[in-house]
Design a protein around this motif. Structure first.
Motif, short mmCIF file in Angstrom:
data_model
loop_
_atom_site.label_atom_id
_atom_site.label_comp_id
_atom_site.label_asym_id
_atom_site.label_seq_id
_atom_site.Cartn_x
_atom_site.Cartn_y
_atom_site.Cartn_z
N SER A 27 0.91 -1.08 -0.11
CA SER A 27 -0.17 -0.06 0.02
C SER A 27 0.94 1.25 0.00
CB SER A 27 -1.12 0.07 1.37
OG SER A 27 -1.99 0.75 1.12
N GLY A 69 4.16 2.16 -2.59
CA GLY A 69 4.54 3.41 -3.17
C GLY A 69 5.85 4.06 -2.77
N CYS A 105 -0.24 -4.08 -3.61
CA CYS A 105 -1.26 -3.14 -3.73
C CYS A 105 -0.98 -1.55 -3.67
CB CYS A 105 -2.38 -3.50 -2.50
SG CYS A 105 -3.21 -5.19 -2.46
N GLY A 162 0.56 1.93 -5.73
CA GLY A 162 0.48 2.93 -6.86
C GLY A 162 1.72 3.35 -7.12
N TYR A 163 2.23 3.52 -8.41
CA TYR A 163 3.54 3.68 -8.94
C TYR A 163 3.70 4.54 -9.96
CZ TYR A 163 3.34 -0.82 -6.57
OH TYR A 163 3.23 -2.00 -5.62
N ASN A 164 4.60 5.40 -10.14
CA ASN A 164 5.10 6.13 -11.24
C ASN A 164 6.40 6.11 -11.53
OD1 ASN A 164 4.76 8.37 -13.11
ND2 ASN A 164 5.24 9.90 -11.83
N HIS A 166 -1.44 -7.72 -6.49
CA HIS A 166 -2.56 -6.80 -6.33
C HIS A 166 -3.89 -7.50 -6.29
CE1 HIS A 166 -2.66 -2.28 -6.54
NE2 HIS A 166 -4.00 -2.75 -6.11
N ASN A 178 -8.61 -2.08 -7.24
CA ASN A 178 -7.89 -1.40 -8.32
C ASN A 178 -6.57 -1.81 -8.95
OD1 ASN A 178 -9.73 0.80 -8.26
ND2 ASN A 178 -8.87 1.45 -6.42
N ASN A 236 -3.58 -0.41 -11.01
CA ASN A 236 -2.36 0.26 -10.59
C ASN A 236 -1.11 -0.29 -10.94
OD1 ASN A 236 -4.22 2.24 -9.83
ND2 ASN A 236 -4.24 1.63 -7.67
N SER A 237 -1.22 -1.75 -10.47
CA SER A 237 0.02 -2.40 -10.69
C SER A 237 0.31 -2.88 -12.02
CB SER A 237 0.09 -3.82 -10.02
OG SER A 237 0.09 -3.41 -8.57
#
Length: 206
Positions: free
Chosen positions: A70, A74, A94, A96-98, A119, A124, A127-128
């Motif tokens: 979570s 990130g 689970c 969120g990445y950028n 995930h 959601n 996200n992965s």
């Protein structure tokens, strides 16, 4: 977020023991300064933990892995992306990445850490999935496991499900995956160089 260093420690150690490789790992569980991981926990502090582990234990620098869930996922996504010189692989649950880079050249996968994403299908999972697409666009390898029927926390603790089979299978999979990963650009230690050189000698004597 709002957790502590014990949330994932026991399950990780349990998986390592189940795979009979407890002598291969040193597991360190960290806690953010505040309720969740922020930039204040980044950089020098995290690097110091890694340096401390190398000072205290016989750590192979080519096998340093980071794991987060979570908010923690990130965080390791950011740290692993910005410190490819330190990290061989990262596992995110689970999150969120950028992953962005000005260096979208071919062959980045030959130098960058590898990634493993898990995930819940009810949480959601795109996200992965999108993270994998970002990495693939740069030639970087990743694994994505979507656990259908699972959400944000039961993907780890199995709460509300008949048994822990799916949860444990995922843990076992990434443990075995880690055992095969080495840092891609870090120089081999002398003992490994000598070991590989012994094969050249044997070949010449045949």
């Amino acid at each position: 977020m709002n957790g502590n260093e014990n949330n994932y420690y026991a399950g990780t150690v349990e998986a390592i023991r189940r795979n009979k490789c407890e002598n291969e790992f040193v597991v360190i569980a960290g806690k953010s300064k505040g309720p969740g991981w922020t930039l204040e926990d980044d950089g020098p502090i995290t690097k110091r933990v890694i340096e401390w582990a190398k000072e205290k234990y016989p750590i192979d620098p080519r096998q340093i892995f980071i794991w987060g869930s979570s908010n923690g996922a990130g965080f390791i996504g950011k740290f692993g992306w910005e410190n490819p010189d330190l990290v061989a692989a990262a596992i995110g649950y689970c999150g969120g990445y950028n992953f962005t880079s000005k260096e979208k050249q071919a062959g980045a996968g030959a130098t960058r850490p590898e990634w493993y994403f898990a995930h819940g299908g009810n949480d959601n999972p795109q996200n992965s999935g999108n993270a994998c697409k970002q990495l693939a666009s740069m030639g970087i390898r990743s694994v994505f496991r979507q656990l259908d029927g699972y959400g944000h926390t039961d993907i780890w603790d199995g709460a509300g499900h008949p048994d822990m089979t799916v949860v444990n299978d995922c843990r076992d999979d990434y443990i075995q995956w880690l055992r095969a990963i080495r840092h891609k650009t870090m120089e081999l230690p002398k003992k490994d160089k000598d070991y590989l050189a012994s094969f050249e000698t044997r070949s010449e004597s045949l």
